[in-house]
Design a protein around this motif. Sequence first.
Motif, PDB file in Angstrom:
ATOM      1  N   ALA A 202       0.858  -1.204   0.000  1.00  0.00           N
ATOM      2  CA  ALA A 202       0.000   0.000   0.000  1.00  0.00           C
ATOM      3  C   ALA A 202       0.889   1.247   0.000  1.00  0.00           C
ATOM      4  O   ALA A 202       0.644   2.216  -0.719  1.00  0.00           O
ATOM      5  CB  ALA A 202      -0.916  -0.003   1.216  1.00  0.00           C
ATOM      6  N   LYS A 203       1.941   1.200   0.798  1.00  0.00           N
ATOM      7  CA  LYS A 203       2.870   2.336   0.881  1.00  0.00           C
ATOM      8  C   LYS A 203       3.599   2.534  -0.466  1.00  0.00           C
ATOM      9  O   LYS A 203       3.776   3.662  -0.936  1.00  0.00           O
ATOM     10  CB  LYS A 203       3.872   2.021   2.005  1.00  0.00           C
ATOM     11  N   GLY A 204       4.006   1.404  -1.048  1.00  0.00           N
ATOM     12  CA  GLY A 204       4.700   1.466  -2.347  1.00  0.00           C
ATOM     13  C   GLY A 204       3.794   2.073  -3.414  1.00  0.00           C
ATOM     14  O   GLY A 204       4.221   2.916  -4.210  1.00  0.00           O
ATOM     15  N   ILE A 205       2.544   1.653  -3.409  1.00  0.00           N
ATOM     16  CA  ILE A 205       1.582   2.169  -4.399  1.00  0.00           C
ATOM     17  C   ILE A 205       1.411   3.674  -4.191  1.00  0.00           C
ATOM     18  O   ILE A 205       1.428   4.456  -5.152  1.00  0.00           O
ATOM     19  CB  ILE A 205       0.229   1.414  -4.274  1.00  0.00           C
ATOM     20  N   GLN A 210       2.249   9.090  -6.091  1.00  0.00           N
ATOM     21  CA  GLN A 210       2.614  10.505  -5.884  1.00  0.00           C
ATOM     22  C   GLN A 210       3.574  10.976  -6.975  1.00  0.00           C
ATOM     23  O   GLN A 210       3.474  12.094  -7.471  1.00  0.00           O
ATOM     24  CB  GLN A 210       3.243  10.698  -4.503  1.00  0.00           C
ATOM     25  N   LYS A 211       4.494  10.117  -7.315  1.00  0.00           N
ATOM     26  CA  LYS A 211       5.447  10.470  -8.374  1.00  0.00           C
ATOM     27  C   LYS A 211       4.716  10.648  -9.710  1.00  0.00           C
ATOM     28  O   LYS A 211       4.955  11.602 -10.441  1.00  0.00           O
ATOM     29  CB  LYS A 211       6.513   9.372  -8.478  1.00  0.00           C
ATOM     30  N   ARG A 212       3.808   9.751 -10.002  1.00  0.00           N
ATOM     31  CA  ARG A 212       3.068   9.872 -11.274  1.00  0.00           C
ATOM     32  C   ARG A 212       2.171  11.114 -11.249  1.00  0.00           C
ATOM     33  O   ARG A 212       2.026  11.803 -12.255  1.00  0.00           O
ATOM     34  CB  ARG A 212       2.205   8.626 -11.507  1.00  0.00           C
ATOM     35  N   PRO A 246      12.561   8.397  -5.608  1.00  0.00           N
ATOM     36  CA  PRO A 246      11.182   8.831  -5.883  1.00  0.00           C
ATOM     37  C   PRO A 246      10.708  10.017  -5.032  1.00  0.00           C
ATOM     38  O   PRO A 246      10.103  10.946  -5.553  1.00  0.00           O
ATOM     39  CB  PRO A 246      10.336   7.592  -5.592  1.00  0.00           C
ATOM     40  N   GLU A 247      11.002  10.005  -3.728  1.00  0.00           N
ATOM     41  CA  GLU A 247      10.519  11.105  -2.861  1.00  0.00           C
ATOM     42  C   GLU A 247      11.177  12.440  -3.219  1.00  0.00           C
ATOM     43  O   GLU A 247      10.523  13.457  -3.325  1.00  0.00           O
ATOM     44  CB  GLU A 247      10.829  10.818  -1.397  1.00  0.00           C
ATOM     45  N   ARG A 248      12.497  12.391  -3.379  1.00  0.00           N
ATOM     46  CA  ARG A 248      13.212  13.629  -3.695  1.00  0.00           C
ATOM     47  C   ARG A 248      12.737  14.174  -5.041  1.00  0.00           C
ATOM     48  O   ARG A 248      12.470  15.363  -5.187  1.00  0.00           O
ATOM     49  CB  ARG A 248      14.719  13.331  -3.733  1.00  0.00           C
TER      50      ARG A 248
END
Length: 422
Positions: A202-205, A210-212, A246-248
């Motif tokens: 769920a966290k990965g999704i 968010q990136k998309r 991904p977050e950065r």
Amino acid sequence: MGDYRDLWQSLDMDLEKHDQLCAVLPEFYGDIYLSQENRPEGMNYFNFVISEIHGLRVQELAEHRKQGGKVLGSFCVFVPDEMIVAADAIGVGLCGGSDFWIPDGERVLPRNMCPLIKASVGAKLSGTCPYFQSVDLLVGETTCDGKKKAWEILEGYVPMHVMDLPQMKRKKDYLHWMDELWLFKEKIEKLTGNEITEEKLAKGIQRINQKRAVLQRLYNTRKAENLPISGKDVLLITQIAFYDDPERFTAKVAELCEELEDRIAKGIGVFKEGTPRILVTGTPMAIPNWKLHHMIETSGGAVVCEETCTGTRYFENLVKEEGNTLEEQIRGLADRYLGINCACFTPNKGRIDDIIRLYKEYRADGVVYYSLPFCHTYALEYKKVKEALDQAGIPVIMVESDYSLQDAGQIKTRLEAFFEML
Ligand code: BJ8
């Protein structure tokens, strides 16, 4: 770039050859990117990422691996990043976009084949791509014939897992793709020693959604009449999405979007009023393949959108976040991924619908259909796309081109004539 020679040495790279590769990039990048006027401030981060292309991120991968983490390399937008991050692994896109790697690729591959495949294989064989040298597992897929056969060669150099992507989108194909996702899950769990639980997936999704979503926000700014950013810059950002943290990445793109939205409010654009707006569709452009965008934007056009895998196919459609069980999550992943309209599918009417929809959404004036040489699926699909675009009254031109600059003059002339007609 800092001094990373010890790091590269530890990755068993060919340092001499790598020096040759590093020597050409700064000038090439300078000519294509830094020469642009009125670039958004937010592009500084992406300039920095390129200046450190074989440095900082590679070091991050090395540190991750030192702590027992794994790195997975992929070549296609069908490989589910959500699962990779759910297993606390790092995914990197490895498609080669440089001419530099072609001769090494041709040592083991026929000359008459797609430059993306030749360059990707050449990057490994030449020992000059630190990302390739950092992967614990390569993840291939059964898309085009060239890639399928290339995996059989690459598995002689590095561990390989191949996902069997169906080529149609019937109910049984969805079930088959779900099976493949379960197998992939098992494979990564075994490799990393980390179980992919419902919570972790769920966290990965969420992270990848968010990136998309931020990329969609970036693309939305290109729907404005006054384009606040060049197509070249957006292409670069999408290419970087394949290997940055991904977050950065999400945070930096969000910062840039704020600046672009402000530019739109103030009516600040980077192109002259009346510049023809171009939708590019076709094969992906792996870093540093900036050739077509550069040619379009120095021939009197502006790229407003890419219906490619280094464009909308990478980020459109999010994975449903409502599913609580692994079964529901896997179904959500299958739904999202099988919504991608790659030319390896038959029939592939969804891609034609996407092109017409994007043409309208981004208020384009014309379409440039791009195909790498020897990419049969995209080259063949041009016929159907052209028929549909003709019927809808949408002007289109086909450009087939590899990574060399030999045909640049001829393509520029054709593009200029096309833009004048719009
Ligand atoms: S989902 S486009 S990333 S397969 S250009 S190697 S198809 S011969 S890259 Fe692709 Fe996945 Fe499809 Fe996208 Fe073959 Fe064509 Fe070369 Fe290609």
